[in-house]
Enzyme design. Sequence first.
Site, PDB file in Angstrom:
ATOM      1  N   SER A 291      23.793 -23.425 -22.048  1.00 10.67           N
ATOM      2  CA  SER A 291      23.424 -23.429 -23.466  1.00 10.67           C
ATOM      3  C   SER A 291      21.908 -23.474 -23.594  1.00 10.67           C
ATOM      4  O   SER A 291      21.233 -24.032 -22.721  1.00 10.67           O
ATOM      5  CB  SER A 291      24.047 -24.660 -24.141  1.00 10.67           C
ATOM      6  OG  SER A 291      23.671 -24.724 -25.489  1.00 10.67           O
TER       7      SER A 291
ATOM      8  N   GLN B 132      24.467 -29.370 -19.043  1.00 11.33           N
ATOM      9  CA  GLN B 132      23.448 -30.422 -18.859  1.00 11.33           C
ATOM     10  C   GLN B 132      22.631 -30.251 -17.583  1.00 11.33           C
ATOM     11  O   GLN B 132      21.649 -30.969 -17.386  1.00 11.33           O
ATOM     12  CB  GLN B 132      24.092 -31.814 -18.890  1.00 11.33           C
ATOM     13  CG  GLN B 132      24.650 -32.223 -20.248  1.00 11.33           C
ATOM     14  CD  GLN B 132      23.571 -32.486 -21.302  1.00 11.33           C
ATOM     15  OE1 GLN B 132      22.384 -32.593 -21.003  1.00 11.33           O
ATOM     16  NE2 GLN B 132      24.003 -32.570 -22.552  1.00 11.33           N
TER      17      GLN B 132
ATOM     18  N   GLY C 239      27.239 -23.306 -25.807  1.00 11.85           N
ATOM     19  CA  GLY C 239      27.981 -23.822 -24.660  1.00 11.85           C
ATOM     20  C   GLY C 239      29.453 -23.988 -24.989  1.00 11.85           C
ATOM     21  O   GLY C 239      30.331 -23.720 -24.154  1.00 11.85           O
ATOM     22  N   THR C 240      29.733 -24.419 -26.193  1.00 11.73           N
ATOM     23  CA  THR C 240      31.119 -24.610 -26.628  1.00 11.73           C
ATOM     24  C   THR C 240      31.899 -23.302 -26.532  1.00 11.73           C
ATOM     25  O   THR C 240      33.023 -23.268 -26.018  1.00 11.73           O
ATOM     26  CB  THR C 240      31.142 -25.137 -28.081  1.00 11.73           C
ATOM     27  OG1 THR C 240      30.498 -26.416 -28.096  1.00 11.73           O
ATOM     28  CG2 THR C 240      32.552 -25.262 -28.617  1.00 11.73           C
TER      29      THR C 240
ATOM     30  N   CYS D 255      28.310 -36.137 -29.923  1.00 12.93           N
ATOM     31  CA  CYS D 255      29.629 -35.747 -30.414  1.00 12.93           C
ATOM     32  C   CYS D 255      30.544 -36.943 -30.621  1.00 12.93           C
ATOM     33  O   CYS D 255      31.547 -36.852 -31.297  1.00 12.93           O
ATOM     34  CB  CYS D 255      30.287 -34.791 -29.422  1.00 12.93           C
ATOM     35  SG  CYS D 255      29.227 -33.442 -28.971  1.00 12.93           S
TER      36      CYS D 255
ATOM     37  N   HIS E  10      19.936 -24.799 -26.197  1.00 10.30           N
ATOM     38  CA  HIS E  10      19.176 -25.829 -26.930  1.00 10.30           C
ATOM     39  C   HIS E  10      18.958 -27.130 -26.163  1.00 10.30           C
ATOM     40  O   HIS E  10      18.349 -28.060 -26.669  1.00 10.30           O
ATOM     41  CB  HIS E  10      19.808 -26.100 -28.298  1.00 10.30           C
ATOM     42  CG  HIS E  10      21.113 -26.812 -28.293  1.00 10.30           C
ATOM     43  ND1 HIS E  10      21.231 -28.117 -28.710  1.00 10.30           N
ATOM     44  CD2 HIS E  10      22.357 -26.422 -27.943  1.00 10.30           C
ATOM     45  CE1 HIS E  10      22.494 -28.490 -28.613  1.00 10.30           C
ATOM     46  NE2 HIS E  10      23.204 -27.477 -28.160  1.00 10.30           N
TER      47      HIS E  10
END
Length: 379
Positions: A202, A182, A72-73, A325, A204
Amino acid sequence: MGNIIYLDNSSTTKPCEKAVENINIALEKLWGNPSSLHLLGVQAEIPVTEARESVAKLLSCRADEVYFTSCGTESNNTAVFGVCSSRKKRGNRIVTTAIEHPSVLEAFRKMENEGFEVIYLKPDKNGVVSAADIENAVNSSTILVSIMLVNNETGAIQPIKAAADAIKKSGAPALLHCDAVQGFGKMPINVNSLGVDLLSVSGHKIHGPKGIGALYMKKGVTLPSLLVGGGQEKGMRSGTESVPLIMGLAGAIDELGNINDNLKKAKDLWLYAKDKLIATGLVAINSSREALPYILNISVEGYRSEPLLHFLESKGIYVSSGSACAKGEGSYVLKEMGLSSHLVDSALRLSFSRFTEKAEIDALCEALTQATQRLRRVK
Ligand code: PLP
């Protein structure tokens, strides 16, 4: 690890059976390079094509609008840096919210340092930015608006469609990016109804593997790539595709079941958890009723998040203080919502998955009661 109660699913999720099975098949049997012209390459390319179709189906877009990334980053960085560098001649203003994930927020800060005018929209007490604020922020020199679909600490759902409307109304040369990490696989997403040009997801967070993400790029949108090299992903993302991780993601999507049914179950569990936690008399609820019911942010006033987290851990219950994070710093998201420092310092994020059971919530409430009896109260 024995029996654990895992309530930290917004940090990451346990890979599901189909994800693990698919990864093993890829590693053992489909280890060819999807770009190779021979049989092994073709065999490896087929599941990549199928996975792209699976992601596209979840986003209601075309398969050729889905680009695999490493996370995602990377999807978020690609969108922010790509739009800024390709549109900088058309305007200098970029708009985001003060509650984005760091992979968007830090990218904006970098652009701010390079001279862009950045507007950071503030949320209300429910953690939501207002449509009126978005509209005021978007002017004719705006080239990018990036707003998350679901906040990772509170579950607050943001008004993405309002951002699309604001861009249209202003006539700004802006692209709309949405970090949907999310929300992906947890709520229905239709990129056309949302009106986005770019959207990040993403693997995971939905019981797929780590290290795989995707970026939706509306047909016709072109961006410079972060990575150059072999020209994979139509030149958007060079590097040999990770067939095991891509197949793992496809396995996770396969196993999702019906998103609306899952959402109903999650809402039922969320309401149960909220009522049960309130009944302990120890907890304030920081998430709003309108939040996506996979995240419930609470504060146990008088007790600091970290000792609470470790006490729960000693009972086999895993939660998070803010986001993974944030690592011990008081949550900037809760601060932006205007919560008092007492509430911020005692916040815990509970995040559920379709596997979470009510009995696990009962155990959490029991353990929280014990925690407040055993831990030292702070003023
Ligand atoms: N965006 C949001 C809202 C997230 O919650 C996360 C992960 O926590 C990310 C982006 C980053 O995703 P990844 O871990 O795949 O890089």
